[in-house]
Design a protein around this motif. Structure first.
Motif, PDB file in Angstrom:
ATOM      1  N   VAL A   1       0.861  -1.192   0.000  1.00 16.49           N
ATOM      2  CA  VAL A   1       0.000   0.000   0.000  1.00 16.49           C
ATOM      3  C   VAL A   1       0.894   1.237   0.000  1.00 16.49           C
ATOM      4  CG1 VAL A   1      -1.752   1.325   1.242  1.00 16.49           C
ATOM      5  CG2 VAL A   1      -1.852  -1.177   1.235  1.00 16.49           C
ATOM      6  N   THR A   2       0.764   2.058  -1.027  1.00 23.40           N
ATOM      7  CA  THR A   2       1.558   3.283  -1.128  1.00 23.40           C
ATOM      8  C   THR A   2       0.629   4.484  -1.143  1.00 23.40           C
ATOM      9  OG1 THR A   2       3.382   2.210  -2.287  1.00 23.40           O
ATOM     10  CG2 THR A   2       3.169   4.590  -2.567  1.00 23.40           C
ATOM     11  N   ILE A   3       0.902   5.421  -0.239  1.00 25.53           N
ATOM     12  CA  ILE A   3       0.090   6.635  -0.130  1.00 25.53           C
ATOM     13  C   ILE A   3       0.919   7.825  -0.565  1.00 25.53           C
ATOM     14  CG2 ILE A   3      -1.330   8.071   1.381  1.00 25.53           C
ATOM     15  CD1 ILE A   3      -0.221   4.947   2.932  1.00 25.53           C
ATOM     16  N   LEU A   4       0.385   8.616  -1.479  1.00 27.81           N
ATOM     17  CA  LEU A   4       0.971   9.896  -1.851  1.00 27.81           C
ATOM     18  C   LEU A   4      -0.030  10.951  -1.399  1.00 27.81           C
ATOM     19  CD1 LEU A   4       2.244   8.991  -5.444  1.00 27.81           C
ATOM     20  CD2 LEU A   4       3.407   8.708  -3.244  1.00 27.81           C
ATOM     21  N   THR A   5       0.317  11.647  -0.337  1.00 26.59           N
ATOM     22  CA  THR A   5      -0.672  12.452   0.375  1.00 26.59           C
ATOM     23  C   THR A   5      -0.411  13.948   0.237  1.00 26.59           C
ATOM     24  OG1 THR A   5      -1.870  12.586   2.491  1.00 26.59           O
ATOM     25  CG2 THR A   5       0.539  12.535   2.590  1.00 26.59           C
ATOM     26  N   ASP A   6      -1.370  14.712   0.648  1.00 31.32           N
ATOM     27  CA  ASP A   6      -1.361  16.167   0.559  1.00 31.32           C
ATOM     28  C   ASP A   6      -1.228  16.761   1.968  1.00 31.32           C
ATOM     29  OD1 ASP A   6      -1.738  18.763  -0.466  1.00 31.32           O
ATOM     30  OD2 ASP A   6      -3.927  18.610  -0.401  1.00 31.32           O
ATOM     31  N   LYS A   7      -0.998  18.044   2.040  1.00 32.18           N
ATOM     32  CA  LYS A   7      -1.099  18.861   3.247  1.00 32.18           C
ATOM     33  C   LYS A   7      -0.033  18.597   4.322  1.00 32.18           C
ATOM     34  CE  LYS A   7      -4.815  21.321   2.224  1.00 32.18           C
ATOM     35  NZ  LYS A   7      -4.820  21.063   0.771  1.00 32.18           N
ATOM     36  N   GLU A   8       1.014  17.811   4.012  1.00 29.41           N
ATOM     37  CA  GLU A   8       2.028  17.558   5.029  1.00 29.41           C
ATOM     38  C   GLU A   8       2.728  18.841   5.450  1.00 29.41           C
ATOM     39  OE1 GLU A   8       5.850  16.651   6.907  1.00 29.41           O
ATOM     40  OE2 GLU A   8       5.522  17.738   5.032  1.00 29.41           O
ATOM     41  N   GLU A   9       2.941  19.739   4.503  1.00 31.50           N
ATOM     42  CA  GLU A   9       3.691  20.960   4.802  1.00 31.50           C
ATOM     43  C   GLU A   9       2.927  21.923   5.710  1.00 31.50           C
ATOM     44  OE1 GLU A   9       6.658  21.166   4.345  1.00 31.50           O
ATOM     45  OE2 GLU A   9       7.254  20.002   2.597  1.00 31.50           O
ATOM     46  N   THR A  10       1.639  21.687   5.900  1.00 28.33           N
ATOM     47  CA  THR A  10       0.858  22.552   6.788  1.00 28.33           C
ATOM     48  C   THR A  10       0.269  21.775   7.961  1.00 28.33           C
ATOM     49  OG1 THR A  10      -1.086  22.278   5.348  1.00 28.33           O
ATOM     50  CG2 THR A  10       0.296  24.219   4.976  1.00 28.33           C
ATOM     51  N   GLY A  11       0.831  20.591   8.253  1.00 26.77           N
ATOM     52  CA  GLY A  11       0.403  19.851   9.423  1.00 26.77           C
ATOM     53  C   GLY A  11      -0.432  18.621   9.160  1.00 26.77           C
ATOM     54  N   SER A  12      -0.641  18.276   7.886  1.00 33.31           N
ATOM     55  CA  SER A  12      -1.390  17.068   7.492  1.00 33.31           C
ATOM     56  C   SER A  12      -2.869  17.122   7.839  1.00 33.31           C
ATOM     57  CB  SER A  12      -0.758  15.808   8.106  1.00 33.31           C
ATOM     58  OG  SER A  12       0.530  15.587   7.578  1.00 33.31           O
ATOM     59  N   ASP A  13      -3.392  18.299   8.161  1.00 30.68           N
ATOM     60  CA  ASP A  13      -4.823  18.432   8.421  1.00 30.68           C
ATOM     61  C   ASP A  13      -5.598  18.545   7.111  1.00 30.68           C
ATOM     62  OD1 ASP A  13      -4.807  18.436  11.320  1.00 30.68           O
ATOM     63  OD2 ASP A  13      -3.841  20.388  11.197  1.00 30.68           O
ATOM     64  N   GLY A  14      -6.931  18.473   7.233  1.00 31.71           N
ATOM     65  CA  GLY A  14      -7.768  18.519   6.041  1.00 31.71           C
ATOM     66  C   GLY A  14      -8.045  17.122   5.524  1.00 31.71           C
ATOM     67  N   ASN A  15      -9.038  17.012   4.640  1.00 27.83           N
ATOM     68  CA  ASN A  15      -9.481  15.688   4.213  1.00 27.83           C
ATOM     69  C   ASN A  15      -8.553  15.025   3.201  1.00 27.83           C
ATOM     70  OD1 ASN A  15     -10.133  17.259   1.983  1.00 27.83           O
ATOM     71  ND2 ASN A  15     -12.340  17.154   2.322  1.00 27.83           N
ATOM     72  N   THR A  16      -7.517  15.723   2.729  1.00 29.93           N
ATOM     73  CA  THR A  16      -6.527  15.091   1.860  1.00 29.93           C
ATOM     74  C   THR A  16      -5.175  14.938   2.548  1.00 29.93           C
ATOM     75  OG1 THR A  16      -6.025  17.250   0.857  1.00 29.93           O
ATOM     76  CG2 THR A  16      -7.632  15.844  -0.279  1.00 29.93           C
ATOM     77  N   GLY A  17      -5.121  15.266   3.847  1.00 32.36           N
ATOM     78  CA  GLY A  17      -3.911  15.067   4.634  1.00 32.36           C
ATOM     79  C   GLY A  17      -4.017  13.808   5.478  1.00 32.36           C
ATOM     80  N   LEU A  18      -2.883  13.289   5.929  1.00 34.00           N
ATOM     81  CA  LEU A  18      -2.900  12.012   6.643  1.00 34.00           C
ATOM     82  C   LEU A  18      -3.354  12.117   8.093  1.00 34.00           C
ATOM     83  CD1 LEU A  18      -0.028   9.671   5.431  1.00 34.00           C
ATOM     84  CD2 LEU A  18      -2.483   9.437   5.213  1.00 34.00           C
ATOM     85  N   HIS A  19      -3.669  13.314   8.544  1.00 34.49           N
ATOM     86  CA  HIS A  19      -4.306  13.438   9.851  1.00 34.49           C
ATOM     87  C   HIS A  19      -5.796  13.092   9.747  1.00 34.49           C
ATOM     88  CE1 HIS A  19      -4.092  15.860  13.888  1.00 34.49           C
ATOM     89  NE2 HIS A  19      -4.280  14.588  14.052  1.00 34.49           N
ATOM     90  N   SER A  20      -6.305  13.024   8.513  1.00 36.01           N
ATOM     91  CA  SER A  20      -7.705  12.640   8.313  1.00 36.01           C
ATOM     92  C   SER A  20      -7.814  11.115   8.330  1.00 36.01           C
ATOM     93  CB  SER A  20      -8.220  13.197   6.982  1.00 36.01           C
ATOM     94  OG  SER A  20      -7.783  12.397   5.906  1.00 36.01           O
ATOM     95  N   ALA A  21      -9.013  10.617   8.068  1.00 43.05           N
ATOM     96  CA  ALA A  21      -9.277   9.183   8.214  1.00 43.05           C
ATOM     97  C   ALA A  21      -9.243   8.423   6.899  1.00 43.05           C
ATOM     98  CB  ALA A  21     -10.637   8.980   8.886  1.00 43.05           C
ATOM     99  N   TYR A  22      -8.829   9.062   5.793  1.00 45.09           N
ATOM    100  CA  TYR A  22      -9.011   8.374   4.517  1.00 45.09           C
ATOM    101  C   TYR A  22      -8.139   7.130   4.381  1.00 45.09           C
ATOM    102  CZ  TYR A  22      -4.857  10.366   2.066  1.00 45.09           C
ATOM    103  OH  TYR A  22      -3.587  10.707   1.649  1.00 45.09           O
ATOM    104  N   LEU A  23      -6.945   7.122   4.978  1.00 45.98           N
ATOM    105  CA  LEU A  23      -6.120   5.911   4.946  1.00 45.98           C
ATOM    106  C   LEU A  23      -6.764   4.808   5.789  1.00 45.98           C
ATOM    107  CD1 LEU A  23      -3.638   4.176   4.383  1.00 45.98           C
ATOM    108  CD2 LEU A  23      -2.486   5.364   6.284  1.00 45.98           C
ATOM    109  N   LYS A  24      -7.205   5.170   6.980  1.00 44.52           N
ATOM    110  CA  LYS A  24      -7.844   4.188   7.861  1.00 44.52           C
ATOM    111  C   LYS A  24      -9.079   3.584   7.202  1.00 44.52           C
ATOM    112  CE  LYS A  24     -10.131   5.684  11.465  1.00 44.52           C
ATOM    113  NZ  LYS A  24     -10.443   6.242  12.812  1.00 44.52           N
ATOM    114  N   TYR A  25      -9.875   4.440   6.542  1.00 45.66           N
ATOM    115  CA  TYR A  25     -11.077   3.943   5.870  1.00 45.66           C
ATOM    116  C   TYR A  25     -10.719   3.017   4.709  1.00 45.66           C
ATOM    117  CZ  TYR A  25     -13.786   7.488   8.443  1.00 45.66           C
ATOM    118  OH  TYR A  25     -14.380   8.251   9.419  1.00 45.66           O
TER     119      TYR A  25
END
Length: 465
Positions: free
Chosen positions: A292-316
């Motif tokens: 499983v490879t994730i290329l994610t968004d929003k890391e440079e601003t804290g990974s918040d938001g629905n395209t950052g890894l602080h969201s639940a999209y990977l878990k889902y």
């Protein structure tokens, strides 16, 4: 003839050599060839949206299908999940039961830049400009007086999406933030370096010719809007529903007489995104563990938001993937391992004082394994366990990957974080593995070709082991 002490030193001491001393001539050539594709990726993927588009163009030709939680999958199937065109997950189904865990690599595809404000366009003294809001950690003084290109999307009032990419073609115009000449910058140069150029001074020049009408006001702004309306069919209000990013307009280039390095905008973290992507595409047709490879968004601003890894999209995604095999997502995650594919700061001989040399990362000494990130007292880190560090060490050594360890500067100097902590919070064993970078977060970052190739090899053997 080596002395007994010299032999004992070789056996007991830890030393790190230049990668070219440990690789064959053919491997060095392979690294140079590998980086030709990487340079092309950098030029085509300057924003997170463009990175996702570039990835989709590659993987759909290779048989990857959109993930459907209602379907069943068998070993060797390749699927992807596109999260709002700004983040993407790829998966290759392995032969091992999924409840025994998956192998995860997670990189980010956003980079520091200048975003346009929602209401950006204005005219001042017959010059048209865009107001910007910088994104991520930048040194603001680095951004004036260089060519900028404009990338992104505009969603018009009727819902139509307009793609924007201006400044990359040789026939395109470019844009720029101005700066004062030294003769008039006496007051400016009394400011601290951090305040040498302020955020509200990062205004982009976009035009200077007026619309030829005696009655109209703000004629230069009107002329710009007329050009944009003719080209894209937009009105000024459409900027309110746009995502437009200004980034350096130049292309990735070889650095040095020996062409041993690459200079480009956005290598944090696209150097790890590309190497992890290539390793995913090149892994075994049927890997043992699901990849499983994730290329994610929003890391440079804290990974918040629905395209950052602080969201639940990977878990889902993991939960939905597990459910297709009749398993629970938490069971899969708790048995999974992850390489947080992110860069580290390379030792810079011009500024040696910020590093503790014994624990710094160095250009050309291989991919960097960073046991923990964070700042000061390890704040904001997951701190990989000794057991998982040993497992990663075993895999890299077994596959003859040139690697090193590193920290992000001296203990009290600064530090930084990655997405590792958010994946670790899902009960996954995580460690940071990436490429050392010179001039990180600047508009022109530098990496070694050998280190980049070793990152690819590290991800590949992690997937295939």
């Amino acid at each position: 003839m080596k002395s007994e002490g010299s032999k004992l030193q070789e056996e007991l001491f830890y030393t790190q050599k230049h990668a070219s001393e440990l690789l064959s001539e053919q491997q060095v050539k392979d690294a140079d060839q590998f980086c030709e594709g990487y340079r092309a990726f950098l030029d085509s993927a300057k924003t997170e949206r463009e990175a996702v588009c570039t990835v989709l163009n590659q993987i759909e030709k290779l048989g990857y299908q959109p993930f459907d939680p209602k379907k069943s999958y068998v070993p060797g199937d390749r699927v992807y999940l596109n999260n709002r065109d700004k983040a993407i997950i790829l998966a290759v189904i392995g032969s091992r039961p999924i409840e025994q865990g998956v192998r995860i690599a997670a990189a980010h595809i956003d980079s520091p830049r200048l975003d346009l404000k929602p209401n950006p366009l204005y005219e001042d003294n017959q010059i048209a400009l865009f107001k910007t809001h910088y994104y991520g950690g930048i040194k603001k003084y680095q951004w004036p007086a260089m060519p900028l290109s404009l990338h992104g999307v505009i969603i018009k009032g009727d819902g139509q999406k307009v793609q924007v990419n201006i400044g990359e073609d040789d026939n395109d115009p470019v844009f720029c933030v101005t700066d004062l000449l030294p003769h008039l910058a006496g007051d400016q140069m009394k400011r601290t370096l951090n305040e040498g150029v302020k955020g509200e001074e990062l205004n982009i020049v976009i035009g200077s010719r007026p619309f030829l009408d005696d009655e109209a006001s703000e004629k230069v702004k009107l002329n710009i809007m007329n050009i944009l309306h003719e080209k894209y069919g937009i009105v000024e209000k459409d900027f309110l529903s746009a995502e437009l990013e200004a980034v350096p307009a130049y292309k990735a280039r070889d650095i040095g007489f020996d062409r041993s390095m690459i200079g480009s905008y956005g290598q944090d973290d696209r150097v790890c995104a590309y190497t992890a992507l290539k390793a995913t595409l090149d892994c075994k047709p049927v890997p043992e563990a699901t990849v499983v490879t994730i290329l994610t968004d929003k890391e440079e601003t804290g990974s918040d938001g629905n395209t950052g890894l602080h969201s639940a999209y990977l878990k889902y995604f993991i939960a939905d993937l597990a459910a297709t095999f009749g398993q629970q997502g938490r069971t899969v995650l708790s048995h999974s391992t992850c390489l947080s594919a992110d860069v580290n700061a390379a030792f810079d001989p011009t500024f040696p004082e910020v590093n503790e040399k014994r624990n710094a990362a160095y250009i050309n000494k291989g991919v960097v394994v960073t046991k923990y990130t964070g700042s000061r007292g390890k704040s904001g880190t997951s701190d990989a366990s000794a057991e998982f560090m040993a497992e990663v060490r075993r895999v890299l050594d077994k596959n003859h990957v040139v690697w090193q360890t590193g920290e992000l500067g001296k203990v009290d100097q600064g530090g930084g974080g990655t997405v590792a902590q958010y994946i670790a919070n899902l009960n996954v064993d995580v460690i940071d593995v990436g490429v050392p970078v010179l001039s990180m977060h600047s508009p022109f970052e530098i990496v070694s070709k050998l280190d980049t190739y070793m990152a690819y090899q590290a991800f590949l053997c992690f997937f295939n082991d």
